[in-house]
Design a protein around this motif. Structure first.
Motif, PDB file in Angstrom:
ATOM      1  N   ARG A  68      -5.864   6.690  22.426  1.00  0.00           N
ATOM      2  CA  ARG A  68      -7.158   7.367  22.294  1.00  0.00           C
ATOM      3  C   ARG A  68      -8.228   6.616  23.082  1.00  0.00           C
ATOM      4  N   LEU A  69      -9.128   7.358  23.670  1.00  0.00           N
ATOM      5  CA  LEU A  69     -10.251   6.758  24.402  1.00  0.00           C
ATOM      6  C   LEU A  69     -11.415   6.617  23.424  1.00  0.00           C
ATOM      7  N   ARG A  70     -11.554   5.419  22.874  1.00  0.00           N
ATOM      8  CA  ARG A  70     -12.609   5.137  21.893  1.00  0.00           C
ATOM      9  C   ARG A  70     -13.739   4.354  22.559  1.00  0.00           C
ATOM     10  N   PHE A  71     -14.952   4.587  22.084  1.00  0.00           N
ATOM     11  CA  PHE A  71     -16.117   3.887  22.636  1.00  0.00           C
ATOM     12  C   PHE A  71     -16.802   3.067  21.552  1.00  0.00           C
ATOM     13  N   ASP A  72     -17.377   1.957  21.980  1.00  0.00           N
ATOM     14  CA  ASP A  72     -18.182   1.141  21.072  1.00  0.00           C
ATOM     15  C   ASP A  72     -19.621   1.630  21.013  1.00  0.00           C
ATOM     16  N   VAL A  73     -20.079   2.275  22.086  1.00  0.00           N
ATOM     17  CA  VAL A  73     -21.460   2.762  22.137  1.00  0.00           C
ATOM     18  C   VAL A  73     -21.561   3.826  23.222  1.00  0.00           C
ATOM     19  N   ILE A  74     -22.455   4.764  23.010  1.00  0.00           N
ATOM     20  CA  ILE A  74     -22.803   5.753  24.026  1.00  0.00           C
ATOM     21  C   ILE A  74     -24.218   5.440  24.496  1.00  0.00           C
ATOM     22  N   VAL A  75     -24.374   5.210  25.780  1.00  0.00           N
ATOM     23  CA  VAL A  75     -25.690   4.977  26.378  1.00  0.00           C
ATOM     24  C   VAL A  75     -26.036   6.207  27.207  1.00  0.00           C
ATOM     25  N   ALA A  76     -27.159   6.847  26.903  1.00  0.00           N
ATOM     26  CA  ALA A  76     -27.535   8.099  27.566  1.00  0.00           C
ATOM     27  C   ALA A  76     -28.823   7.926  28.342  1.00  0.00           C
ATOM     28  N   GLN A  77     -28.792   8.317  29.615  1.00  0.00           N
ATOM     29  CA  GLN A  77     -29.962   8.242  30.496  1.00  0.00           C
ATOM     30  C   GLN A  77     -30.717   9.576  30.470  1.00  0.00           C
ATOM     31  N   HIS A  78     -32.012   9.535  30.227  1.00  0.00           N
ATOM     32  CA  HIS A  78     -32.855  10.735  30.251  1.00  0.00           C
ATOM     33  C   HIS A  78     -32.556  11.647  29.052  1.00  0.00           C
ATOM     34  N   ARG A  92     -16.603  -1.210  25.146  1.00  0.00           N
ATOM     35  CA  ARG A  92     -16.319  -0.053  25.994  1.00  0.00           C
ATOM     36  C   ARG A  92     -17.506   0.902  25.844  1.00  0.00           C
ATOM     37  N   ILE A  93     -18.168   1.162  26.959  1.00  0.00           N
ATOM     38  CA  ILE A  93     -19.419   1.921  26.963  1.00  0.00           C
ATOM     39  C   ILE A  93     -19.204   3.282  27.618  1.00  0.00           C
ATOM     40  N   ALA A  94     -19.614   4.341  26.944  1.00  0.00           N
ATOM     41  CA  ALA A  94     -19.709   5.660  27.571  1.00  0.00           C
ATOM     42  C   ALA A  94     -21.134   5.802  28.101  1.00  0.00           C
ATOM     43  N   PHE A  95     -21.262   5.933  29.398  1.00  0.00           N
ATOM     44  CA  PHE A  95     -22.576   6.005  30.045  1.00  0.00           C
ATOM     45  C   PHE A  95     -22.788   7.428  30.535  1.00  0.00           C
ATOM     46  N   LEU A  96     -23.751   8.132  29.930  1.00  0.00           N
ATOM     47  CA  LEU A  96     -23.986   9.551  30.213  1.00  0.00           C
ATOM     48  C   LEU A  96     -25.272   9.737  31.010  1.00  0.00           C
ATOM     49  N   THR A  97     -25.203  10.570  32.034  1.00  0.00           N
ATOM     50  CA  THR A  97     -26.412  10.924  32.775  1.00  0.00           C
ATOM     51  C   THR A  97     -26.253  12.304  33.390  1.00  0.00           C
ATOM     52  N   HIS A  98     -27.373  13.005  33.547  1.00  0.00           N
ATOM     53  CA  HIS A  98     -27.327  14.338  34.164  1.00  0.00           C
ATOM     54  C   HIS A  98     -27.497  14.253  35.671  1.00  0.00           C
ATOM     55  N   GLU A  99     -27.749  13.042  36.194  1.00  0.00           N
ATOM     56  CA  GLU A  99     -27.963  12.868  37.631  1.00  0.00           C
ATOM     57  C   GLU A  99     -26.726  12.247  38.277  1.00  0.00           C
ATOM     58  N   GLN A 136     -24.251  -4.615  17.729  1.00  0.00           N
ATOM     59  CA  GLN A 136     -24.019  -5.626  16.695  1.00  0.00           C
ATOM     60  C   GLN A 136     -24.636  -5.202  15.357  1.00  0.00           C
ATOM     61  N   GLY A 137     -25.841  -4.628  15.433  1.00  0.00           N
ATOM     62  CA  GLY A 137     -26.479  -4.143  14.213  1.00  0.00           C
ATOM     63  C   GLY A 137     -25.682  -3.043  13.555  1.00  0.00           C
ATOM     64  N   ALA A 138     -25.130  -2.119  14.365  1.00  0.00           N
ATOM     65  CA  ALA A 138     -24.314  -1.031  13.812  1.00  0.00           C
ATOM     66  C   ALA A 138     -23.044  -1.581  13.167  1.00  0.00           C
ATOM     67  N   ARG A 139     -22.462  -2.607  13.795  1.00  0.00           N
ATOM     68  CA  ARG A 139     -21.244  -3.191  13.225  1.00  0.00           C
ATOM     69  C   ARG A 139     -21.541  -3.896  11.898  1.00  0.00           C
ATOM     70  N   ARG A 140     -22.662  -4.588  11.840  1.00  0.00           N
ATOM     71  CA  ARG A 140     -23.028  -5.256  10.586  1.00  0.00           C
ATOM     72  C   ARG A 140     -23.254  -4.246   9.473  1.00  0.00           C
ATOM     73  N   ALA A 141     -23.923  -3.137   9.832  1.00  0.00           N
ATOM     74  CA  ALA A 141     -24.180  -2.101   8.834  1.00  0.00           C
ATOM     75  C   ALA A 141     -22.877  -1.486   8.337  1.00  0.00           C
ATOM     76  N   THR A 142     -21.924  -1.263   9.251  1.00  0.00           N
ATOM     77  CA  THR A 142     -20.628  -0.711   8.861  1.00  0.00           C
ATOM     78  C   THR A 142     -19.876  -1.670   7.944  1.00  0.00           C
ATOM     79  N   SER A 143     -19.921  -2.960   8.294  1.00  0.00           N
ATOM     80  CA  SER A 143     -19.246  -3.961   7.461  1.00  0.00           C
ATOM     81  C   SER A 143     -19.856  -4.035   6.073  1.00  0.00           C
ATOM     82  N   ALA A 144     -21.190  -3.945   6.023  1.00  0.00           N
ATOM     83  CA  ALA A 144     -21.865  -4.006   4.723  1.00  0.00           C
ATOM     84  C   ALA A 144     -21.469  -2.812   3.850  1.00  0.00           C
TER      85      ALA A 144
END
Length: 416
Positions: free
Chosen positions: A101-111, A2-9, A401-409
């Motif tokens: 709850r509205l949970r996100f796996d990642v926030i992708v921000a443009q600009h 689930r991706i939160a995609f943020l942009t000012h445009e 995936q890298g963030a999940r591995r780091a959290t698991s570690a």
């Protein structure tokens, strides 16, 4: 995911700059089965976009946003805080409607503007963030009036923008160019978290004309025509080209901003008889029709960190339409297109830039068509939007995936 995609445009239709990229990225996310929540200013066809069951539009309506909205600079400064608060309100509204709850796996921000909001949300939500630096926003301000640039504000904003990924400890940063990635790495941000994705174009729309255009030669420029687009190089070069080639027409495709209106008025006063066309704003899908009958496309940018780090969309679109290009020697363009014969690079002065335009105009029609066809094929292979979007999505997925591995570690270390 689930991706939160943020942009000012506004998400659609594209209005210039990096806004054309967003729909292609979201399309690739959806092709891979990810759910996308768009947090962006209200836009006209939101219902059509939201018809996809995997896309939820959370439209920001507190004030109008856009490239040519009134009080734009003030709104840009206020928007990061407002956007972060908007995400919080929408999460609360989601829980009231669904009980979940509205949970996100990642926030992708443009600009950069949306990246500032994402940095605040990362601290609050503990969600991985990936920034998409589609330009070096504050770097463009270096060519603004001296009264502004000498205040010290530009330098402070530049440091803030470049250091944001390191301070935020963002999981990843996508950049529009290798020079921009170099500048971010120079702040101490880990090089392995950077991915240069360049900037693309729609090869299905921007393609060479089926037959050569008839009539007088046309010099075309497409863009949003902000302060940094039309400086002394453009002004002096156009006047010089008109003096040598009075048959040439000059076409400026984009919203007739106050900067463009003043530029055209100055041209007509200095060069009586010059033919200047200003068709105004044209939807992204219709721009190609005003490019492909041109003889040469121009990129007359003055030197600044912003322009050197940009992967200028107009240059790619010109080449996609098979139009030879005259450009000032912007760092990223000269690196990426070092061996591209369809581009002629000048110096950072009006005389050499005019000479580059004149040289392109003097090419025999058959040679111009040959160079244009080869360049169009190259950029279609390398920079068609699906190619860019796949590269970007691969990177976002790897960051999560890298963030999940780091959290698991970390969890494993803390387990008794």
């Amino acid at each position: 995911m689930r991706i939160a995609f943020l942009t000012h445009e506004p998400f659609s239709p594209p209005t210039g700059g990096g806004s054309a990229e967003a729909p292609y990225l979201v399309r690739e996310f959806r092709n891979r089965g990810h759910e996308v929540h768009l947090f962006c200013p209200a836009f006209p066809d939101a219902d059509r976009v939201a018809a996809d069951p995997g896309i939820v539009v959370h439209a920001f309506r507190r004030w109008a946003m856009g490239r040519h909205t009134r009080a734009r600079t003030l709104k840009y400064l206020l928007f990061p805080s407002a956007l972060a608060a908007h995400v919080g309100r929408e999460q609360c509204a989601w829980k009231r409607r669904t009980g979940q709850r509205l949970r996100f796996d990642v926030i992708v921000a443009q600009h950069t503007i949306a990246c500032v909001a994402a940095a605040r949300l990362r601290r609050r939500l503990g969600v991985p963030v990936v920034f998409n630096y589609l330009d070096f926003l504050t770097g463009f301000m270096e060519t603004w009036p001296a009264a502004f640039t000498r205040s010290g504000l530009v330098a402070a904003l530049t440091r803030f923008e470049m250091n944001l990924p390191r301070r935020c400890d963002a999981e990843g940063v996508m950049t529009v160019s290798a020079p921009l990635a170099d500048r971010i790495a120079a702040t101490g941000y880990p090089r392995e978290r950077l991915r240069t994705i360049q900037y693309g174009f729609d090869a299905g729309l921007f393609r060479p004309a089926e037959r050569p255009a008839a009539g007088p030669p046309v010099v075309v420029m497409h863009g949003s025509f902000d302060t940094h687009h039309l400086g002394p190089i453009a002004r002096g070069a156009v006047a010089r080209v008109h003096a040598r080639r009075p048959d040439a027409r000059f076409r400026f495709v984009g919203t007739v901003t106050p900067d463009l209106a003043a530029f055209v008025a100055g041209l007509r006063a200095a060069s009586p008889g010059i033919t200047v066309e200003t068709p105004g704003f044209v939807a992204y899908r219709d721009v190609a029709a005003l490019l492909r009958d041109a003889t040469v496309g121009i990129v007359p940018y003055e030197a600044s960190n912003g322009t050197h780090c940009a992967f200028v969309a107009k240059a790619v679109e010109y080449l996609g339409c098979g139009i030879p290009v005259a450009s000032t020697p912007l760092e990223n363009l000269t690196r990426h297109f070092a061996d591209e014969p369809a581009i002629r690079f000048s110096g950072f002065d009006a005389t050499s830039f005019a000479d580059a335009i004149l040289e392109r105009l003097a090419l025999p029609a058959a040679e111009r068509a040959r160079l244009g066809a080869a360049a169009a094929a190259r950029v279609a292979r390398e920079l068609d939007w699906p190619v860019v979007a796949r590269n970007a999505t691969d990177f976002v997925e790897a960051c999560v995936q890298g963030a999940r591995r780091a959290t698991s570690a970390r969890s494993g270390t803390q387990t008794p």
